[in-house]
Design a protein around this motif. Structure first.
Motif, PDB file in Angstrom:
ATOM      1  N   LYS A 134      -3.581  21.107  -3.214  1.00 28.75           N
ATOM      2  CA  LYS A 134      -3.041  20.680  -1.923  1.00 28.75           C
ATOM      3  C   LYS A 134      -3.079  21.853  -0.956  1.00 28.75           C
ATOM      4  N   PRO A 135      -3.353  21.579   0.341  1.00 29.25           N
ATOM      5  CA  PRO A 135      -3.316  22.665   1.318  1.00 29.25           C
ATOM      6  C   PRO A 135      -1.887  23.156   1.522  1.00 29.25           C
ATOM      7  N   ASP A 136      -1.759  24.407   1.900  1.00 27.65           N
ATOM      8  CA  ASP A 136      -0.434  24.979   2.141  1.00 27.65           C
ATOM      9  C   ASP A 136       0.253  24.245   3.292  1.00 27.65           C
ATOM     10  N   GLY A 137       1.561  23.988   3.115  1.00 27.14           N
ATOM     11  CA  GLY A 137       2.340  23.366   4.178  1.00 27.14           C
ATOM     12  C   GLY A 137       1.938  21.952   4.512  1.00 27.14           C
ATOM     13  N   CYS A 138       1.336  21.266   3.560  1.00 25.09           N
ATOM     14  CA  CYS A 138       0.837  19.919   3.843  1.00 25.09           C
ATOM     15  C   CYS A 138       1.996  18.919   3.952  1.00 25.09           C
ATOM     16  N   ASP A 139       1.729  17.805   4.600  1.00 24.85           N
ATOM     17  CA  ASP A 139       2.701  16.722   4.680  1.00 24.85           C
ATOM     18  C   ASP A 139       2.586  15.885   3.408  1.00 24.85           C
ATOM     19  N   ASN A 140       3.720  15.336   2.972  1.00 20.32           N
ATOM     20  CA  ASN A 140       3.757  14.722   1.652  1.00 20.32           C
ATOM     21  C   ASN A 140       3.919  13.215   1.659  1.00 20.32           C
ATOM     22  N   LEU A 141       4.025  12.595   2.818  1.00 17.35           N
ATOM     23  CA  LEU A 141       4.197  11.146   2.863  1.00 17.35           C
ATOM     24  C   LEU A 141       2.853  10.444   3.071  1.00 17.35           C
ATOM     25  N   TYR A 142       2.670   9.409   2.340  1.00 17.00           N
ATOM     26  CA  TYR A 142       1.460   8.590   2.434  1.00 17.00           C
ATOM     27  C   TYR A 142       1.580   7.665   3.652  1.00 17.00           C
ATOM     28  N   ASN A 143       0.459   7.398   4.308  1.00 17.00           N
ATOM     29  CA  ASN A 143       0.413   6.538   5.515  1.00 17.00           C
ATOM     30  C   ASN A 143       1.180   7.139   6.702  1.00 17.00           C
ATOM     31  N   LEU A 144       1.187   8.451   6.801  1.00 16.87           N
ATOM     32  CA  LEU A 144       1.884   9.091   7.927  1.00 16.87           C
ATOM     33  C   LEU A 144       1.342   8.627   9.274  1.00 16.87           C
ATOM     34  N   ASP A 145       0.026   8.415   9.340  1.00 12.60           N
ATOM     35  CA  ASP A 145      -0.568   7.998  10.606  1.00 12.60           C
ATOM     36  C   ASP A 145      -0.081   6.614  11.020  1.00 12.60           C
ATOM     37  N   ARG A 146       0.058   5.697  10.049  1.00 13.89           N
ATOM     38  CA  ARG A 146       0.575   4.357  10.349  1.00 13.89           C
ATOM     39  C   ARG A 146       2.033   4.436  10.799  1.00 13.89           C
ATOM     40  N   MET A 147       2.797   5.296  10.151  1.00 11.62           N
ATOM     41  CA  MET A 147       4.203   5.456  10.509  1.00 11.62           C
ATOM     42  C   MET A 147       4.341   6.021  11.919  1.00 11.62           C
ATOM     43  N   ALA A 148       3.502   6.999  12.254  1.00  7.27           N
ATOM     44  CA  ALA A 148       3.591   7.625  13.571  1.00  7.27           C
ATOM     45  C   ALA A 148       3.272   6.626  14.680  1.00  7.27           C
ATOM     46  N   GLY A 161       4.368   5.577  -5.359  1.00  8.14           N
ATOM     47  CA  GLY A 161       2.942   5.660  -5.586  1.00  8.14           C
ATOM     48  C   GLY A 161       2.103   4.975  -4.531  1.00  8.14           C
ATOM     49  N   GLU A 162       0.893   5.509  -4.409  1.00  8.10           N
ATOM     50  CA  GLU A 162      -0.016   5.020  -3.385  1.00  8.10           C
ATOM     51  C   GLU A 162      -0.508   3.600  -3.673  1.00  8.10           C
ATOM     52  N   LYS A 163      -0.626   3.258  -4.938  1.00  7.77           N
ATOM     53  CA  LYS A 163      -1.084   1.920  -5.297  1.00  7.77           C
ATOM     54  C   LYS A 163      -0.111   0.867  -4.770  1.00  7.77           C
ATOM     55  N   CYS A 164       1.184   1.139  -4.932  1.00  4.92           N
ATOM     56  CA  CYS A 164       2.197   0.205  -4.430  1.00  4.92           C
ATOM     57  C   CYS A 164       2.198   0.166  -2.914  1.00  4.92           C
ATOM     58  N   ALA A 165       2.015   1.339  -2.281  1.00  5.91           N
ATOM     59  CA  ALA A 165       1.981   1.382  -0.819  1.00  5.91           C
ATOM     60  C   ALA A 165       0.813   0.574  -0.279  1.00  5.91           C
ATOM     61  N   ASP A 166      -0.353   0.695  -0.931  1.00 10.34           N
ATOM     62  CA  ASP A 166      -1.521  -0.080  -0.490  1.00 10.34           C
ATOM     63  C   ASP A 166      -1.296  -1.576  -0.685  1.00 10.34           C
ATOM     64  N   ALA A 167      -0.599  -1.932  -1.796  1.00 12.88           N
ATOM     65  CA  ALA A 167      -0.310  -3.346  -2.036  1.00 12.88           C
ATOM     66  C   ALA A 167       0.589  -3.900  -0.938  1.00 12.88           C
ATOM     67  N   MET A 168       1.566  -3.104  -0.511  1.00 14.69           N
ATOM     68  CA  MET A 168       2.443  -3.528   0.579  1.00 14.69           C
ATOM     69  C   MET A 168       1.675  -3.643   1.901  1.00 14.69           C
ATOM     70  N   THR A 169       0.835  -2.651   2.176  1.00 15.66           N
ATOM     71  CA  THR A 169       0.055  -2.657   3.415  1.00 15.66           C
ATOM     72  C   THR A 169      -0.833  -3.889   3.497  1.00 15.66           C
ATOM     73  N   ALA A 170      -1.407  -4.267   2.357  1.00 13.07           N
ATOM     74  CA  ALA A 170      -2.290  -5.433   2.323  1.00 13.07           C
ATOM     75  C   ALA A 170      -1.546  -6.718   2.677  1.00 13.07           C
ATOM     76  N   LYS A 171      -0.225  -6.714   2.490  1.00 13.63           N
ATOM     77  CA  LYS A 171       0.583  -7.900   2.820  1.00 13.63           C
ATOM     78  C   LYS A 171       1.235  -7.789   4.202  1.00 13.63           C
ATOM     79  N   GLY A 172       0.863  -6.747   4.956  1.00 12.25           N
ATOM     80  CA  GLY A 172       1.351  -6.635   6.323  1.00 12.25           C
ATOM     81  C   GLY A 172       2.612  -5.826   6.502  1.00 12.25           C
ATOM     82  N   PHE A 173       3.044  -5.100   5.447  1.00 12.77           N
ATOM     83  CA  PHE A 173       4.238  -4.277   5.557  1.00 12.77           C
ATOM     84  C   PHE A 173       3.854  -2.842   5.947  1.00 12.77           C
ATOM     85  N   LEU A 174       4.807  -2.113   6.506  1.00 14.14           N
ATOM     86  CA  LEU A 174       4.648  -0.673   6.729  1.00 14.14           C
ATOM     87  C   LEU A 174       5.288   0.021   5.547  1.00 14.14           C
ATOM     88  N   ALA A 175       4.472   0.724   4.749  1.00 13.57           N
ATOM     89  CA  ALA A 175       4.969   1.301   3.498  1.00 13.57           C
ATOM     90  C   ALA A 175       4.497   2.730   3.336  1.00 13.57           C
TER      91      ALA A 175
END
Length: 871
Positions: A134-148, A161-175
């Motif tokens: 991982k790069p130094d000082g990296c952000d740790n939340l998945y889908n940060l761009d969608r959240m922003a 986990g990212e698999k669950c987040a993608d499953a939620m995104t596929a159903k129209g949720f912000l995860a």
């Protein structure tokens, strides 16, 4: 310091086998299975990966082991057979992005036949090298761009986990999820926390196991609500998660149906609130959290009713707006934004890097290398959208940094949106050329598109003066969007010194009637539009040394810098320049010195006066054949010159639009001292004077009644309607000035100003045309037949024309050829048809028996159409 044995290290490595005199294994950093070389040299263990270039410390860290970095071999190094997990059956890469959407790193998930999983990270550095960590000082939340990009009122779902987040995104949720799955202690960067803070509703949906419980508790401490799995999916099994729920056919609407308990915004609820309760942030947040638009509007209406009952409607509205602005800014802070030192505002800028080093973004070249795409080598950003209230056209204000500080310019949107046109901004100091023009256009478009709530949108007009009850530039409600074409003129409408200082310098000079009328003409310009009057010209003329220019500078100092080239313009310019300045000034006066410098452009001043007092620019067509928008103005023009504007041949239309004063004595006695005073004190009376006019409008005091009184009194002195209108406005302006700023001055009297006005007789076109013709007949009597009686001997002398025949003179009657008469009048800007009817009514023209103004007859044997005039 602990000492690691070979067995301890080899036990952690995968796929260890002998090669030559050393060992080869799978690299725990990049997970390549045959490029990690292990050797022993002088009692030290050496490890190096030829694939990712990882060395001993990185390898030990990846193995999650602590070591001093060396070991003493207690036994020969023997290969240890790693545990066989079977064949790799799956590899998934999850991309973690910055709030701007720019990829930061990837998390790699490998799964084997026995269910064993291996996780690793990689990223590409600025040099294009792939680093397996991982790069130094990296952000740790998945889908940060969608959240922003999401609205703060959106429900944020946190999963494992990212698999669950993608499953939620596929159903129209912000995860989202952390990049290390379930943890008791959440490792979040500042950007992560800032992004999370904007969401008022966060729901954690953990895996159904013990680590999931700990993960949920960690998020609960950050304000998240724990999702009740058993209520939604009673048959959930151990270790199952949200992805399993969807895979089993679970209904997404059951998850959406579980929400935060909403506040009950009933009429009874608001009736119990006091003034302090009505401006609390909890109320505004609760109102914003209502998802149904109709329900939210009903609740906001009830809140507005209660605020009105408490007498705090304005304060309630102001606090609600302030809360919404704070929410917008909090949302903004969580995104990739411009980071210029001293910037006017912060804007989200997508994947552009915008800091003191300029504006650029990383792009991949064809060979896989990375390089910067430059939009600007200097800080630049849009800071305002100006919406013209009269044309509905938009302009954009660009702010940019130069060595002397921040500057700004206003340009049409089409300039900032076109790579060919934007190059013209180089003339203003913006560092743009043919190489970076397209990138700069894209960057500016990105800033505008991503910041609709942050980028100020301001009402504007392209000229100074009235817009409703506001007066530009003395208002914060409406801005001036005029481009830099008349920038010097616009910048000259400025303040320096104090109003008391200006009054102290000018009031002693106001005993001079010439100067007082010049100041009155200057102050009259803003009254022309609200009183429905016509633009006019005020002209001081006379020989040199009369102080005319200084007097004009005093009149200009009412509004701004009176120096030549500032508000005071040389008349050695084109008519288009003068009308362009007038259109920009709008309802502020135009000041022109030495009017005689334009005389070479005209036979007389008539055409010039007609053009500037027409109040609209000449119509033109553009290259596409469409009619260009015409500029307009309603103002007063103040001039000085060495001769009068109106001539004997000037039409009544010109004389009616003029107030001319011949300076029989000096306008200002102490010229140098006055110039020194007003160049240090200027532009302070203008805004104070406009404020008084606005007060009168608000208080219902009718300035029109004051004007009408002066107008009627002037008309009784037999001046013309338009002359009375112009002087009436000047006297009204003088009255306002005297009332509020110089009460010690005596009121102007009609008798004082009448010498400067033309009477109806002097302005009558028919009268002037008749006098002109009679003079021309006398001047050219050699072209007429006539008889003269000799006073000595009584003999008759008969004269006949030698070269030209114009007609016949008999006593007080003159017969003149119609064509000759028409030419004499036309050469002097007059028309026979325009005056003939009035001449006949006055008995100065004898019509024929048929009632016509010219008849066919013989004069001394010469036949033609003749007009009979009476001298």
């Amino acid at each position: 310091m602990s000492v690691l044995t070979p067995d301890e290290i080899l036990a952690k490595l995968n796929n260890v086998h002998k090669r030559g005199s050393g060992l080869v294994a799978e690299c725990p950093v990049c997970h390549d299975d045959h490029h990690l070389y292990i050797t022993q040299e002088n009692g030290k263990l050496l490890m190096f990966c030829q694939k990712c270039k990882a060395k001993y410390p990185e390898i030990i860290k990846a193995l999650d082991m602590e070591s001093s970095g060396s070991w003493q071999a207690s036994a020969p190094i023997l290969p240890k057979k790693p545990k066989d997990h079977g064949k790799q059956i799956e590899e998934i890469r999850y991309t973690y992005r910055a709030p701007s959407g720019k990829p930061e790193y990837q998390k790699i998930r490998r799964k084997f036949e026995d269910g064993h999983k291996i996780f690793s990270f990689c990223y590409t550095d600025a040099d294009g090298q792939v680093k397996y960590k991982k790069p130094d000082g990296c952000d740790n939340l998945y889908n940060l761009d969608r959240m922003a990009a999401a609205d703060p009122s959106t429900v944020l779902y946190i999963v494992e986990g990212e698999k669950c987040a993608d499953a939620m995104t596929a159903k129209g949720f912000l995860a989202t999820s952390t990049n290390t799955g379930s943890q008791k202690n959440l490792k979040l960067s500042d950007t992560d926390r800032q992004t999370l803070e904007k969401f008022k509703r966060k729901i954690i949906i953990p895996d159904n196991d013990d680590p999931g419980v700990e993960y949920a508790k960690a998020w609960e401490r950050m304000g998240a609500k724990i999702f009740p799995w058993r209520e939604i999916w009673p048959e959930i099994q151990k270790k199952q998660d949200i992805a399993d729920y969807f895979q089993a056919g679970g209904d997404p609407e059951k998850i959406r149906g579980w929400k935060y308990p909403a506040m009950e915004f009933s009429e009874e609820f608001f009736s119990g609130m006091d003034r302090a309760d009505m401006i609390k942030t909890e109320l505004f947040a609760g109102l914003q959290a209502i998802e149904d638009p109709l329900e939210r509007q009903q609740a906001e209406s009830l809140a507005a009713f209660r605020a009105k009952e408490l007498g705090i409607s304005r304060e309630f509205t102001k606090n609600q707006k302030a809360w919404r602005a704070a929410q917008a800014q909090a949302n903004q802070d969580s995104k990739n934004c411009t980071k210029f030192s001293g910037q006017p505002l912060s804007l989200e800028c997508g994947d552009w890097i915008a800091d003191d080093g300029g504006v650029r973004k990383m792009e991949a070249s064809g060979n896989g290398d990375f390089r910067y795409q430059w939009a600007s080598p200097i800080p630049i950003l849009p800071t305002e959208i100006l919406m013209n209230q009269e044309t509905s056209m938009e302009k954009i204000r660009l702010s940019y940094y130069k060595p002397d500080g921040w500057r700004s310019c206003v340009v049409p949107r089409e300039v900032a949106a076109n790579s060919n046109k934007i190059i013209s901004l180089a003339n203003m100091g913006i560092e743009v050329n043919s190489d970076n023009a397209k990138s700069l256009v894209k960057y500016l478009a990105c800033c505008v598109a991503k910041n609709p709530a942050v980028l100020p949108r301001t009402k504007s007009i392209s000229h100074m003066g009235w817009i409703g009850d506001d007066f530009v530039p003395y208002t914060d409600e409406v801005s001036l969007d005029s481009t830099d074409e008349y920038g010097t003129l616009i910048d000259s409408v400025a303040e320096k010194g104090t109003l008391s200082g200006w009054l102290k310098a000018v009031k002693p000079l106001m005993g001079n009637l010439y100067l007082r009328l010049a100041v009155a003409a200057s102050l009259s310009a803003p009254l022309i539009k609200p009183l429905g009057a016509l633009s006019f010209a005020f002209h001081l003329w006379g020989g040199t040394g009369a102080g005319k220019t200084v007097g004009l500078m005093v009149a200009a100092s009412v509004w701004g810098n009176p120096a030549p080239g500032k508000l005071l313009q040389s008349m050695n310019n084109t008519v288009n320049f003068t009308t362009g300045c007038a259109a920009t000034l709008g309802n502020l006066p135009f000041f022109g010195d030495e009017l005689q410098t334009i005389k070479s452009k005209f036979d007389n001043y008539d055409q010039f006066i007609h053009q500037i007092t027409a109040e609209v620019s000449r119509g033109r067509m553009d290259q596409t054949g469409r009619m260009q928008m015409q500029k307009s103005w309603k103002t007063a023009f103040l001039f000085t010159g060495e001769e009068p504007i109106s001539q004997t041949t000037s039409g009544g239309g010109v004389e009616n639009r003029l107030i001319e004063i011949e300076c029989a004595h000096k306008v200002v006695e102490s010229g140098p001292e006055t110039v020194q005073a007003i160049t240090g004190q200027y532009g302070t009376l203008g805004p104070a004077y406009i404020a008084k006019l606005q007060e009168k409008k608000r208080d219902g005091i009718d300035l029109r009644a004051v004007f009408n009184d002066y107008h009627k009194r002037l008309l009784r002195m037999e001046t013309t309607e338009k002359q009375a209108m112009a002087m009436g406005i000047m006297m009204t302006a003088d009255e306002v000035f005297r009332m509020y700023f110089a009460s010690e001055l005596p009121a102007l009297k009609v008798e004082e100003v009448m010498p400067f006005l033309k009477t109806t007789h002097e302005v009558d076109t028919a009268e002037r045309a008749y006098n002109l013709v009679i003079d021309l007949v006398a001047q050219n009597n050699e072209n007429f037949f006539y008889s003269i009686k000799n006073d000595y001997n009584g003999e008759q002398y008969h004269h006949a024309p030698v070269r030209e025949v114009w007609g016949k003179i008999d006593g007080n009657h003159v017969w003149i050829i119609k064509r000759v008469l028409e030419k004499l009048l036309s050469d002097n800007g007059l028309s026979f048809r325009a005056v003939s009817k009035k001449w006949a009514a006055q008995g100065r023209l004898i019509p024929t028996k048929q009632g016509k103004f010219a008849g066919y007859k013989s004069v001394n044997g010469i036949y033609g159409y003749f007009v009979e005039l009476v001298r």
